[in-house]
Motif scaffolding. Structure first.
Motif, PDB file in Angstrom:
ATOM      1  N   HIS A   8      30.426  32.172  32.332  1.00 50.09           N
ATOM      2  CA  HIS A   8      29.582  30.978  32.265  1.00 50.09           C
ATOM      3  C   HIS A   8      28.185  31.334  31.722  1.00 50.09           C
ATOM      4  O   HIS A   8      27.662  30.672  30.826  1.00 50.09           O
ATOM      5  N   ILE A   9      27.589  32.391  32.246  1.00 52.19           N
ATOM      6  CA  ILE A   9      26.280  32.847  31.776  1.00 52.19           C
ATOM      7  C   ILE A   9      26.394  33.332  30.330  1.00 52.19           C
ATOM      8  O   ILE A   9      25.525  33.062  29.503  1.00 52.19           O
ATOM      9  N   GLN A  10      27.470  34.024  30.005  1.00 47.97           N
ATOM     10  CA  GLN A  10      27.678  34.507  28.636  1.00 47.97           C
ATOM     11  C   GLN A  10      27.700  33.341  27.651  1.00 47.97           C
ATOM     12  O   GLN A  10      27.054  33.388  26.609  1.00 47.97           O
ATOM     13  N   ARG A  11      28.416  32.275  27.978  1.00 48.43           N
ATOM     14  CA  ARG A  11      28.466  31.090  27.099  1.00 48.43           C
ATOM     15  C   ARG A  11      27.081  30.462  26.948  1.00 48.43           C
ATOM     16  O   ARG A  11      26.705  30.040  25.863  1.00 48.43           O
ATOM     17  N   LYS A  12      26.352  30.389  28.042  1.00 49.39           N
ATOM     18  CA  LYS A  12      25.004  29.814  27.978  1.00 49.39           C
ATOM     19  C   LYS A  12      24.098  30.655  27.077  1.00 49.39           C
ATOM     20  O   LYS A  12      23.311  30.103  26.306  1.00 49.39           O
ATOM     21  N   LEU A  13      24.203  31.971  27.162  1.00 45.96           N
ATOM     22  CA  LEU A  13      23.395  32.829  26.308  1.00 45.96           C
ATOM     23  C   LEU A  13      23.778  32.669  24.837  1.00 45.96           C
ATOM     24  O   LEU A  13      22.913  32.576  23.976  1.00 45.96           O
ATOM     25  N   GLU A  14      25.055  32.633  24.568  1.00 45.91           N
ATOM     26  CA  GLU A  14      25.520  32.546  23.182  1.00 45.91           C
ATOM     27  C   GLU A  14      25.210  31.190  22.543  1.00 45.91           C
ATOM     28  O   GLU A  14      24.926  31.112  21.350  1.00 45.91           O
ATOM     29  N   ALA A  15      25.264  30.133  23.320  1.00 49.51           N
ATOM     30  CA  ALA A  15      25.105  28.789  22.762  1.00 49.51           C
ATOM     31  C   ALA A  15      23.730  28.179  23.004  1.00 49.51           C
ATOM     32  O   ALA A  15      23.425  27.127  22.445  1.00 49.51           O
ATOM     33  N   GLY A  16      22.915  28.814  23.804  1.00 52.45           N
ATOM     34  CA  GLY A  16      21.618  28.245  24.152  1.00 52.45           C
ATOM     35  C   GLY A  16      20.695  28.110  22.955  1.00 52.45           C
ATOM     36  O   GLY A  16      20.555  29.033  22.163  1.00 52.45           O
ATOM     37  N   ALA A  61      26.378  49.795  17.190  1.00 53.53           N
ATOM     38  CA  ALA A  61      27.356  49.519  18.250  1.00 53.53           C
ATOM     39  C   ALA A  61      27.724  48.045  18.310  1.00 53.53           C
ATOM     40  O   ALA A  61      28.813  47.694  18.766  1.00 53.53           O
ATOM     41  N   VAL A  62      26.829  47.194  17.858  1.00 52.96           N
ATOM     42  CA  VAL A  62      27.057  45.747  17.855  1.00 52.96           C
ATOM     43  C   VAL A  62      26.599  45.168  16.520  1.00 52.96           C
ATOM     44  O   VAL A  62      25.855  45.792  15.779  1.00 52.96           O
ATOM     45  N   LYS A  63      27.047  43.962  16.244  1.00 55.52           N
ATOM     46  CA  LYS A  63      26.700  43.314  14.980  1.00 55.52           C
ATOM     47  C   LYS A  63      26.060  41.961  15.231  1.00 55.52           C
ATOM     48  O   LYS A  63      26.317  41.317  16.249  1.00 55.52           O
ATOM     49  N   GLY A  64      25.247  41.534  14.277  1.00 55.32           N
ATOM     50  CA  GLY A  64      24.648  40.205  14.341  1.00 55.32           C
ATOM     51  C   GLY A  64      23.784  40.007  15.568  1.00 55.32           C
ATOM     52  O   GLY A  64      22.999  40.877  15.953  1.00 55.32           O
ATOM     53  N   ASN A  65      23.943  38.857  16.194  1.00 57.05           N
ATOM     54  CA  ASN A  65      23.138  38.489  17.360  1.00 57.05           C
ATOM     55  C   ASN A  65      23.580  39.165  18.649  1.00 57.05           C
ATOM     56  O   ASN A  65      22.949  38.974  19.685  1.00 57.05           O
ATOM     57  N   GLU A  66      24.647  39.944  18.593  1.00 54.89           N
ATOM     58  CA  GLU A  66      25.152  40.581  19.816  1.00 54.89           C
ATOM     59  C   GLU A  66      24.111  41.488  20.459  1.00 54.89           C
ATOM     60  O   GLU A  66      24.036  41.568  21.684  1.00 54.89           O
ATOM     61  N   ALA A  67      23.295  42.163  19.656  1.00 56.11           N
ATOM     62  CA  ALA A  67      22.263  43.033  20.219  1.00 56.11           C
ATOM     63  C   ALA A  67      21.251  42.214  21.001  1.00 56.11           C
ATOM     64  O   ALA A  67      20.824  42.611  22.085  1.00 56.11           O
ATOM     65  N   GLY A  68      20.869  41.064  20.477  1.00 52.62           N
ATOM     66  CA  GLY A  68      19.929  40.198  21.181  1.00 52.62           C
ATOM     67  C   GLY A  68      20.519  39.647  22.464  1.00 52.62           C
ATOM     68  O   GLY A  68      19.829  39.549  23.485  1.00 52.62           O
ATOM     69  N   TRP A  73      20.992  39.935  28.429  1.00 48.30           N
ATOM     70  CA  TRP A  73      21.756  40.316  29.635  1.00 48.30           C
ATOM     71  C   TRP A  73      21.033  41.423  30.396  1.00 48.30           C
ATOM     72  O   TRP A  73      20.908  41.374  31.626  1.00 48.30           O
ATOM     73  N   ALA A  74      20.583  42.437  29.665  1.00 46.80           N
ATOM     74  CA  ALA A  74      19.904  43.560  30.318  1.00 46.80           C
ATOM     75  C   ALA A  74      18.636  43.093  31.030  1.00 46.80           C
ATOM     76  O   ALA A  74      18.355  43.523  32.156  1.00 46.80           O
ATOM     77  N   LEU A  75      17.895  42.203  30.387  1.00 51.27           N
ATOM     78  CA  LEU A  75      16.646  41.738  30.985  1.00 51.27           C
ATOM     79  C   LEU A  75      16.887  40.870  32.219  1.00 51.27           C
ATOM     80  O   LEU A  75      16.177  41.008  33.220  1.00 51.27           O
TER      81      LEU A  75
END
Length: 85
Positions: A8-16, A61-68, A73-75
């Motif tokens: 749920h949090i992952q979707r919010k981060l990706e689509a926010g 290790a990641v591409k595109g917006n995945e690093a952001g 997530w880390a923060l």
């Protein structure tokens, strides 16, 4: 546990809309990093933090917006966020 691995949090981060604006391709990498720190922790990143994030991005290790998204997530899972917000 919800903050650590919630789809749920992952979707919010990706689509926010805020995160999308911060991570738009036209922005400079350092500006995006600073904006994420300001948005999530209400402070600028230290030079050491910027260096670590930039090294992670350069690692490939990641591409595109995945690093952001990973940085967000880390923060939000940092002690600083959990105890201040």
């Amino acid at each position: 546990m919800l903050l650590l691995n919630s789809s749920h949090i992952q979707r919010k981060l990706e689509a926010g809309p805020v995160l999308r604006q911060i991570l738009r391709p036209a922005r400079k990498q350092r500006e995006s990093i600073e904006e994420l720190y300001l948005t999530i922790l209400s402070r600028f990143p230290t030079p050491e933090e910027v260096t670590k994030v930039e090294a992670y991005i350069r690692s490939g290790a990641v591409k595109g917006n995945e690093a952001g998204i990973d940085l967000a997530w880390a923060l939000i899972n940092s002690d600083e966020f959990l105890y201040r917000h």
